[in-house]
Enzyme design. Structure first.
Site, PDB file in Angstrom:
ATOM      1  N   ASN A 185       1.489  -9.120  -5.176  1.00  0.00           N
ATOM      2  CA  ASN A 185       1.499  -8.232  -6.343  1.00  0.00           C
ATOM      3  C   ASN A 185       2.357  -8.802  -7.479  1.00  0.00           C
ATOM      4  O   ASN A 185       3.538  -9.090  -7.288  1.00  0.00           O
ATOM      5  CB  ASN A 185       2.044  -6.861  -5.917  1.00  0.00           C
ATOM      6  CG  ASN A 185       1.973  -5.837  -7.017  1.00  0.00           C
ATOM      7  OD1 ASN A 185       1.372  -6.063  -8.068  1.00  0.00           O
ATOM      8  ND2 ASN A 185       2.597  -4.691  -6.788  1.00  0.00           N
ATOM      9  N   PRO A 208      11.728 -13.909   1.332  1.00  0.00           N
ATOM     10  CA  PRO A 208      10.620 -14.208   2.259  1.00  0.00           C
ATOM     11  C   PRO A 208       9.768 -12.976   2.500  1.00  0.00           C
ATOM     12  O   PRO A 208      10.274 -11.855   2.585  1.00  0.00           O
ATOM     13  CB  PRO A 208      11.334 -14.650   3.543  1.00  0.00           C
ATOM     14  CG  PRO A 208      12.719 -15.028   3.110  1.00  0.00           C
ATOM     15  CD  PRO A 208      13.041 -14.131   1.960  1.00  0.00           C
ATOM     16  N   ARG A 209       8.470 -13.199   2.615  1.00  0.00           N
ATOM     17  CA  ARG A 209       7.551 -12.078   2.822  1.00  0.00           C
ATOM     18  C   ARG A 209       7.769 -11.401   4.174  1.00  0.00           C
ATOM     19  O   ARG A 209       7.694 -10.179   4.279  1.00  0.00           O
ATOM     20  CB  ARG A 209       6.105 -12.592   2.727  1.00  0.00           C
ATOM     21  CG  ARG A 209       5.031 -11.546   2.970  1.00  0.00           C
ATOM     22  CD  ARG A 209       4.988 -10.528   1.864  1.00  0.00           C
ATOM     23  NE  ARG A 209       3.863  -9.613   1.996  1.00  0.00           N
ATOM     24  CZ  ARG A 209       3.602  -8.639   1.144  1.00  0.00           C
ATOM     25  NH1 ARG A 209       4.392  -8.449   0.105  1.00  0.00           N
ATOM     26  NH2 ARG A 209       2.552  -7.853   1.316  1.00  0.00           N
ATOM     27  N   LEU A 211       2.525  -7.081 -10.471  1.00  0.00           N
ATOM     28  CA  LEU A 211       2.795  -5.981 -11.400  1.00  0.00           C
ATOM     29  C   LEU A 211       4.250  -5.543 -11.392  1.00  0.00           C
ATOM     30  O   LEU A 211       4.761  -5.057 -12.404  1.00  0.00           O
ATOM     31  CB  LEU A 211       1.897  -4.792 -11.074  1.00  0.00           C
ATOM     32  CG  LEU A 211       0.389  -5.032 -11.204  1.00  0.00           C
ATOM     33  CD1 LEU A 211      -0.381  -3.759 -10.900  1.00  0.00           C
ATOM     34  CD2 LEU A 211       0.034  -5.548 -12.588  1.00  0.00           C
ATOM     35  N   GLY A 243      12.460  -3.417   0.856  1.00  0.00           N
ATOM     36  CA  GLY A 243      12.284  -2.399  -0.171  1.00  0.00           C
ATOM     37  C   GLY A 243      13.139  -2.560  -1.407  1.00  0.00           C
ATOM     38  O   GLY A 243      13.125  -1.676  -2.277  1.00  0.00           O
ATOM     39  N   GLU A 244      13.883  -3.674  -1.530  1.00  0.00           N
ATOM     40  CA  GLU A 244      14.763  -3.851  -2.693  1.00  0.00           C
ATOM     41  C   GLU A 244      14.198  -4.797  -3.745  1.00  0.00           C
ATOM     42  O   GLU A 244      14.683  -4.817  -4.876  1.00  0.00           O
ATOM     43  CB  GLU A 244      16.134  -4.361  -2.241  1.00  0.00           C
ATOM     44  CG  GLU A 244      16.927  -3.364  -1.427  1.00  0.00           C
ATOM     45  CD  GLU A 244      18.333  -3.849  -1.106  1.00  0.00           C
ATOM     46  OE1 GLU A 244      19.184  -2.998  -0.795  1.00  0.00           O
ATOM     47  OE2 GLU A 244      18.577  -5.072  -1.160  1.00  0.00           O
ATOM     48  N   GLU A 249       0.821  -1.204   0.000  1.00  0.00           N
ATOM     49  CA  GLU A 249       0.000   0.000   0.000  1.00  0.00           C
ATOM     50  C   GLU A 249       0.863   1.264   0.000  1.00  0.00           C
ATOM     51  O   GLU A 249       0.508   2.271  -0.630  1.00  0.00           O
ATOM     52  CB  GLU A 249      -0.929   0.000   1.213  1.00  0.00           C
ATOM     53  CG  GLU A 249      -2.005  -1.070   1.182  1.00  0.00           C
ATOM     54  CD  GLU A 249      -1.501  -2.449   1.608  1.00  0.00           C
ATOM     55  OE1 GLU A 249      -2.254  -3.420   1.491  1.00  0.00           O
ATOM     56  OE2 GLU A 249      -0.328  -2.547   2.064  1.00  0.00           O
TER      57      GLU A 249
END
Length: 459
Positions: free
Chosen positions: A356, A288-289, A358, A331-332, A62
């Site tokens: 996601n 990993p998430r 996209l 963030g990478e 988000e």
């Protein structure tokens, strides 16, 4: 009903407090954020009491989607400060390092009336923007009392959450009545939110902002088989800095397993075992998430006998000489897709609703995902209908699909080109959303704006 809701969330906090305490001790979660979650922001926060636009983005996805709105909001409303709140620590980290147009970042307060009132007095929003489906009843009620305009942006109601909302439709009808506008991703989500209580006149289908939040790469940077040249100079030492740790040889296959959850790494490692049997130089990057699983995933890969490194251990401006790299940074991933030959998007082999797709699509990468894409159902369906991705039934099918992709540059190029074309074709939600926000921020705006249901906004 609001009193009953507050009691329920109070009971919930009591029940989960042992778990929260464990997370705080084991992973240092929640400790530093607790004052802000209780409504106590830093003394320097909005020191002059300026009016603001408050955007809430629960986590990383988000936050990155909110990027589509921020430059225009800053340009159009220079007298309003831009504040952004998150729920998760990872979302907070990404917001602080990637959102240059935001004045301050803070944690969303707990949804108790006395706490959200304290936060509202400091933030002083003229407009409160909720990204996707973040519906907090007491916060919305407080906004209505303070004449703060509210809008749900990039809204979606997934097939997984829809039945749960319907069970409490009577309560949610009252809650949604406090929201001035609903900017929904698609017509199905629009119908669902109306069914659970939103007024049709306040609902507009604007499309998905996720398409507009992506930076399209220059097509001249793409090789003949659809993959990015991976030894090109890095032009951006900011977000693209991660590429300096992955100076991959052009002929080395790279598989990225993105946003994986527990139960997905095993089939990924099994697939990689077969890939390495025929392509000995192949590299697997596992992202990993959840950060607390970095250690677990590294141990799992080492037990399988692989030479494993973490991204934080790699040398800059060199090629990883390992079999597997665990991406242990925040963030990478979005920029790292540039080095991929093929991408598996996790959260989809287990019943978690998917993630996601996209971000790899914008780089023209061939994408594979599992059967559980309920949280991204409309986007996944569009990609499958346009032969822009591959969906597998279970983990057993992953190895054959990935191996076929790595062997067939024509198929990779075809899938990647179709994926990128879909991203380009579906942009435009930003302009439609900003038009709605402009109406809510008009100085003479007394309340909710009336718009016919499911009329595509102009733009």
């Amino acid at each position: 009903m609001y009193f009953a809701y507050s009691v329920l969330i109070g009971v919930f906090f009591v029940l989960v407090s042992p778990y929260l305490l464990y997370q705080a001790i084991r992973y240092r979660k929640y400790i530093h954020s607790l004052p802000q979650r209780l409504g106590y922001l830093p003394l320097s926060f909005n020191l002059d009491g300026d009016e603001s636009i408050w955007i809430h983005a629960v986590s990383v996805g988000e936050v990155l989607t909110a990027r589509a709105l921020l430059p225009e909001l800053r340009q159009r409303y220079p007298r309003l400060r831009l504040f952004l709140s998150t729920t998760t620590m990872t979302g907070q980290q990404v917001a602080r390092t990637n959102l240059q147009y935001v004045d301050e970042v803070f944690y969303l307060p707990f949804d108790f009336g006395f706490i959200v009132n304290r936060t509202l007095r400091l933030v002083k929003p003229r407009l409160f923007i909720m990204m996707e489906t973040e519906i907090w009843p007491n916060l919305l009620r407080a906004c209505a009392r303070e004449n703060v305009r509210t809008v749900l942006v990039n809204g979606r109601i997934s097939a997984r959450s829809y039945p749960r909302y319907r069970l409490a439709r009577g309560f949610f009808r009252r809650v949604l009545g406090q929201v001035d506008r609903f900017c929904m991703q698609g017509e199905e989500s629009a119908r669902r939110i109306i069914d659970i209580g939103a007024e049709p006149e306040r609902v507009t289908v604007t499309g998905s902002l996720k398409f507009d939040s992506l930076d399209l790469t220059d097509s001249s940077d793409t090789s003949s088989d659809g993959s990015q040249y991976r030894l090109q100079p890095v032009r951006d030492r900011g977000r693209n800095r991660v590429l300096r740790f992955f100076r991959i040889s052009q002929d080395r296959p790279v598989v990225i397993a993105a946003s994986t959850l527990r139960g997905e790494e095993e089939p990924v490692l099994d697939a990689f075992q077969r890939i390495r049997a025929t392509m000995p130089s192949a590299l697997l990057i596992v992202a990993p998430r959840k950060p607390e699983r970095f250690d677990e995933v590294e141990r799992l890969a080492r037990r399988s006998g692989w030479n494993v490194a973490r991204r934080s251990e790699l040398r800059v401006d060199s090629e990883p000489r390992h079999d597997i790299v665990v991406l242990d940074t925040i963030g990478e991933l979005a920029q790292l897709y540039q080095v991929a030959t093929a991408v598996f998007v996790g959260g989809s082999l287990v019943d978690a609703g998917g993630h996601n797709i996209l971000e790899p699509a914008v780089f023209g990468k061939p994408i594979v995902f599992g059967p559980h894409m309920e949280n991204f159902a409309e986007i996944a369906r569009t990609f499958l209908d346009n032969v822009a991705a591959i969906q597998i039934r279970d983990g057993r099918a992953l190895e054959s699909v990935l191996l076929d992709l790595l062997r067939d540059p024509v198929q990779r190029a075809r899938l990647g080109a179709a994926a990128r074309a879909l991203v380009e074709a579906n942009r435009g939600a930003r302009a439609r959303t900003l038009a709605v926000l402009a109406e809510l921020l008009r100085p003479d705006q007394p309340g909710a704006v009336v718009r016919p249901f499911i009329r595509k906004a102009e733009g």
